[in-house]
Scaffold this active site. Structure first.
Site, short mmCIF file in Angstrom:
data_model
loop_
_atom_site.label_atom_id
_atom_site.label_comp_id
_atom_site.label_asym_id
_atom_site.label_seq_id
_atom_site.Cartn_x
_atom_site.Cartn_y
_atom_site.Cartn_z
N GLU A 48 -2.68 -55.04 44.23
CA GLU A 48 -4.01 -54.73 43.71
C GLU A 48 -4.82 -56.01 43.86
O GLU A 48 -4.59 -57.00 43.18
CB GLU A 48 -3.96 -54.28 42.25
CG GLU A 48 -5.33 -53.83 41.76
CD GLU A 48 -5.33 -53.35 40.30
OE1 GLU A 48 -4.23 -53.12 39.75
OE2 GLU A 48 -6.43 -53.23 39.73
N ASP A 59 -11.47 -56.04 31.70
CA ASP A 59 -10.35 -56.98 31.76
C ASP A 59 -10.25 -57.81 30.49
O ASP A 59 -11.25 -58.06 29.83
CB ASP A 59 -10.54 -57.90 32.97
CG ASP A 59 -10.22 -57.21 34.27
OD1 ASP A 59 -9.05 -56.83 34.46
OD2 ASP A 59 -11.15 -57.00 35.09
N TYR A 173 -4.03 -43.88 37.86
CA TYR A 173 -3.72 -45.14 37.14
C TYR A 173 -3.75 -44.79 35.65
O TYR A 173 -4.80 -44.48 35.10
CB TYR A 173 -4.81 -46.15 37.50
CG TYR A 173 -4.63 -47.56 36.99
CD1 TYR A 173 -4.02 -47.85 35.77
CD2 TYR A 173 -5.12 -48.63 37.74
CE1 TYR A 173 -3.90 -49.16 35.34
CE2 TYR A 173 -5.00 -49.94 37.31
CZ TYR A 173 -4.40 -50.20 36.10
OH TYR A 173 -4.29 -51.51 35.66
#
Ligand SMILES: Cc1ncc(COP(=O)(O)O)c(C=O)c1O
Ligand SMILES: Cc1ncc(COP(=O)(O)O)c(C=O)c1O
Lengths: 282, 404, 404, 282
Positions: A48, A59, A173
């Site tokens: 990734e 994040d 995901y």
């Protein structure tokens, strides 16, 4: 290598998939390239490949710092795309680009996807594009031949899950959100539930991410039905301790990758066992 | 400026997907989507009920001090040359318009069964308003604040602490509002079941711009009644400062369909219009995605968001809210900016003409009027949305004028 | 407490000589007598006219932000055990009740043809209010302030300067309010033809206590309407802090004839009730003449006036106004006090229950309620006159709680 | 000596009266006593004996400081009254006590007047007692035999002037307020006007005070019709420059008193001259 092919290969080998997430250019391009080489050599099945963004809202602290450093050191999206090209010189496994939507938006979504496709990427993850906003990305992805990877969470409603599964390609995901699934429920339990929910709608491979940093996590999640796992900030944590000479941390990174990959393999075996399918211990 | 009336019909915007024209949307991680949908549904469910309206009204009136006055600033008018009214949001509890929205969202959060509020703040005005609303309604409060803003807005930090709010310093990025918003979004992904993110302006993903605009619309509603009572007619223009745009949209809300009422939106010019020295996103930015929405935003050629710069912490955000962007794009609203130095002069003029110390944010609108007198005619009635008082900026202002 | 109703008929007091019972009067130098007579005549001439009333009302509403709300403080009520309403004078422009009086007197001064206002201030609240009123009405302002108060109330000094008021430090005596009043009286003797002394509380020679009470009576008038609307009945008690007594008298004004409404007046206890450590003139003082009137005042055995001491600058005056003295003497009003430490705790309670930071002065009334819960019953409705916000005291308060 | 007697004596001598005002106990009692002795020796016809008060609102900066110092050094009203007694041992001229109303009020007005009477004072000035509040003082004064001295100013209305003149005894204290009479009008002009106004109502002697610090002032005021002048802070100004050893300033004080007294004499002569009454130059 195409994503589908990779999953087929792994299922033949009876292994869970391991995707390693890095932000390119942190602290510099050379290190990112060596890091990826090591990761692949020691077990990563997917890379990734993060293109740093100024405001990576999805994040955590480790990757925020990574993005900040990389940008401060002059990384740009074109340099990242150059990086993918360089990797492709000796790398066959799938590369999934991760970035925030403003990067492709400003470049032009289709142009951007073409460029990463041309450079050698197979898919893209844009964590701040919800299904609701995904049409431009999906259209361009189809046209250009780039898988648009969606995320789902335990909170995603049935209806959304159905629609996301329908739109998804490459893999799904799964985000195991901390604090959402309840304290007593284990990582494996919540993954199992979500895998079962997804399975009602689609056979697409499922990769589980967020908070995986140990062999046992990987094993538990894969044995619960995920097709693989994603590690992210755990890697960043290793080399961030020695930013002056990050190369010195490469042996540790190699060890980490081996551990996670072992977990993926063990988890797969355990799952097969539970399903009473015969297998050979590796 | 001949646009069809329907174009501006507030009630029809945003659309279901949260768009004002091409601006807005929901550019967020899947983790947040269920929360945003829940929020939107609950807002639509509670807000229109008379129970909610009554409770909200009571809080606004008894706790907040609404209605705020519409003050004919006779002396200041002389320096402009037209009749200028000030809509006195500085008199709202806490010293700015921010409480309108904080009380509304806190009440909504309570109805939704949340026990905790999180938010970010730059000037500290929104954080302070959230801390007040949290206390008044019995909800816990945690506030994310860039380390630079913590240093610059020391007195508001003290206020928030006194109210028992937890202040979490944000060290990432430039340590300013944009970074604090990012951190609050992150925090929200991990606690949304119990926690409401009390967005401070008409920014962020849908439904925030819609919700904040609704809670701030009280400004415009009052304003309309007051000006009709005082002047027997609508104003010729309304002028407001802003970054996200909540005070401006609040003031404009009842007038958007009245094309004859000119609308002015003044952003932070900063030191000058050089690349890294300003907050003037309409001058220096372009459309892009930040914090969940497609908006006009300061960014580089690759789409990396740039930090804004202005002495007014409350305008120090690189993006404009989607509705403000839309009003600008359609030509309904004129935009302007004021430089820091002009803003300090404007503070002085307001102090000396009317005895009112404006917030540095508010002083942007004042500065614009002072520097563009030719745009306002002698027989015109102008309303300046006086969004806040300058107490929080006292140190900065006096240091500017008297040194140390 | 069986007193004849007429005893309290506000309208009849003070008498022509400025007396409330034995308190009040005009103990001033002959130089000031013609000025005081002129003032009294002009007040009686202008104040009742509808023109004055309308102008005053407009200023109070549009500049000041009146009416101020009556807020049912549900959470705070729980800590007391009765239903407590706060009369929100903190929301008045400038942050305290002081502007009511400043606007009224400034308007009167203008009608009288004066071009300049002088006054003294301790907390800075009255000085700030005077500076605002001066600017709004186009009058020059000079403010006398004890050097100790200048140091303690730095932020209000900055505010006043920004508004262009001249600040004259008073170094005589202890450099506190009492000395500043003396200096302002002196200054007035030399400039009374052009200058009005804008007395800040219900103290000083007649007609000041009468004038200030009249301008502050708006608090009580609003309060009465509001409580009748909310509760359908009069409150059981009204509680206010004070030194000169202007906020208390303002709040009490519409209730003095209603014997069933208990009135509480809370003065500054200071560190303790030792001789030189307090401002509690009702506890430690006796009748005497200071600043033009016979009042209850801190003094030694020979009649030398003593300095008061309390952390609340606005209560730091050794005398009580004549009307407050009279209300106490006749038994109509109960007096109490709170010590500095109790006051800081009260600030905390109000912050954490209602999200409101009270002025240290106001916190005296809060502290009294918290420490005398037994005086307020479960089915009672109490109104606390919330005279000001704590922004001016922020430094002192946070230093007390967080050190530094 | 009675006040009336002193004025008679002075008019026989064809002199304006000079009253010197001090605050007793500043910086200490010894100095005050010597100062008074010097003043009398060099021309003072009356002593205005100030009993320090904590808040002397009708006094300027010099006398405020004087009161503050005296109080800080422990002066009290009883000590002041002792001081008067001491002075009386060798002093015959009238002593007028000045203090603020709270001092007699707390002591009891009549008791206080009795005490100062007994100590040897002839009158009292209480600058913060207006005519409106003067009854207790007037009653006690009459009973005890102490003149209550009133002040009048150019701003005092005709009606008040009449009533004050009626209540006054001893003399009237004319306050020439700075800034009130207009810049162009001289001290003499405003005094003249006021003297003429007073004369319509009463023959009581008139002493002019406030701001007199030079021979010329005294001469001008007396020639304009005042029976005398009062100096106050000008004296304070002299010794305050040397508070460590105030005795060293006594020669200056003596010179000052002589100057003022000379002014009083010259003024008187000038007035007589103007009235064409024959006189002998002294
Ligand atoms: C007084 C004041 N005005 C204006 C603003 C800008 O916010 P908005 O653009 O949402 O009105 C702020 C923000 O803190 C503020 O404090
Ligand atoms: C907030 C506040 N409350 C009360 C007071 C006391 O004044 P008063 O006794 O006139 O009400 C002051 C004086 O400055 C004040 O600032």
């Amino acid at each position: 290598m195409e994503i589908k092919e990779k999953f087929r290969e792994l299922s033949e080998e009876k292994e869970g998939a391991y995707m390693a997430h890095i932000y390119y250019g942190d602290p510099n391009e050379e290190f990112s390239l060596s890091q990826i080489e090591i990761l692949v050599k020691h077990g990563a099945d997917f890379i990734e490949f993060g293109i740093p963004f100024s405001d990576p809202t999805a994040d955590g602290a480790i990757f925020q710092a990574a993005c900040e450093r990389a940008l401060r050191n002059g990384i740009t999206p074109p340099k990242c795309i150059q990086g993918i090209k360089k990797l492709r010189e000796n790398l066959d496994i799938p590369i999934i680009v991760t970035t925030y939507y403003n990067i492709p938006y400003i470049a032009g979504v289709k142009a951007f996807l073409s460029e990463i496709k041309e450079a050698g990427a197979q898919g893209i993850i844009v964590p701040d594009v919800s299904l609701e906003e995904a049409n431009p990305l999906l259209d361009a992805g189809r046209e250009v031949g780039i898988h648009v990877i969606f995320q789902v969470t335990p909170l995603t409603t049935e209806d959304r899950l159905r629609r996301i599964a329908a739109a998804a390609s490459g893999f799904l995901y799964v985000v195991n959100v901390e604090g959402v699934t309840g304290a007593r429920e284990t990582l494996a339990d919540s993954t199992l539930k979500l895998v079962n929910r997804v399975r009602k709608h689609s056979d697409i491979p499922i990769m589980a991410g967020f908070g995986i940093s140990k062999k046992e996590h990987a094993a538990a999640v894969v044995s619960a039905g995920a097709d693989g796992v994603i590690t992210g900030s755990a890697l960043g944590e290793i080399y961030q301790k020695n930013l002056e000479n990050p190369e010195e941390t490469l042996p540790k990174i190699a060890r980490f990758a081996r551990q996670i990959k072992q977990g993926c393999i063990k988890g797969y075996i355990r799952r097969l066992n539970a399903q009473n399918i015969s297998y050979e211990e590796v | 400026m001949v646009k069809s009336k329907r174009l501006y019909e507030q009630q029809r915007l945003p659309d279901k997907r949260g768009y004002f024209g091409k601006y807005g949307g929901q550019f967020v991680n899947e983790i947040l989507m269920p929360v945003l949908i829940e929020l939107d549904e609950n807002f639509d469910r509670y807000y229109p009920t008379s129970e909610f309206q009554e409770e909200f009204h009571r809080l606004q009136r008894d706790y907040g001090g609404r209605p705020t006055p519409l003050y004919y600033a006779k002396n200041f008018s002389k320096s402009i040359g037209s009749k200028v009214y000030l809509k006195r949001e500085d008199l709202l509890c806490g010293g700015s318009h921010k409480l309108n929205n904080a009380l509304g969202q806190a009440l909504l959060a309570k109805k939704m069964g949340k026990s905790r509020l999180i938010t970010e703040t730059s000037a500290g005005q929104h954080g302070f308003a959230t801390a007040m609303a949290g206390r008044a309604l019995g909800l816990e409060v945690e506030i994310f604040m860039g380390i630079k803003d913590i240093a610059r807005q020391a007195s508001n930090v003290k206020r928030m602490k006194l109210l028992g709010a937890k202040i979490t310093p944000v060290k990432t990025g430039a340590g300013v509002l944009k970074d604090a918003v990012s951190d609050t979004l992150r925090e929200w992904t991990s606690c949304s079941r119990t926690t409401h993110y009390l967005m401070g302006s008409t920014v962020g993903p849908h439904p925030f711009p819609k919700i904040v605009a609704a809670f701030q619309s009280v400004i415009g509603k009052e304003l309309k009644n007051q000006i009709l009572e005082k002047e027997g007619r609508l104003p010729d223009a309304i002028i407001a400062c802003g970054s996200g745009g909540s005070n401006a949209i609040g003031a404009f809300s009842s007038f958007i369909d009245d094309n004859k009422v000119r609308l002015y939106f003044i952003e932070g010019g900063g030191g000058n219009l050089d690349a890294d020295n300003s907050a003037a996103a309409f001058q220096l930015g372009k459309p892009g995605i930040l914090h969940g929405a497609l908006i006009q935003v300061l960014q580089d050629e690759y789409g990396q968001i740039k930090s804004s710069k202005t002495r007014a912490a409350g305008l120090n955000y690189p993006g404009r809210g989607p509705q403000i962007c839309y009003l600008y794009d359609t030509g309904r609203m004129k935009v302007g900016y004021a430089f820091d130095e002009e803003v300090f002069e404007a503070v002085k003029v307001m102090c000396q003409t009317e005895g009112l110390i404006p917030a540095l944010e508010t002083a942007h609108a004042i500065a614009y009027m002072l520097n563009h007198k030719e745009e306002f005619y002698g027989d015109e009635v102008i309303v300046l949305n006086y969004s806040g008082r300058g107490d929080k900026d006292l140190e900065v202002i006096t240091r500017r004028f008297y040194g140390d």
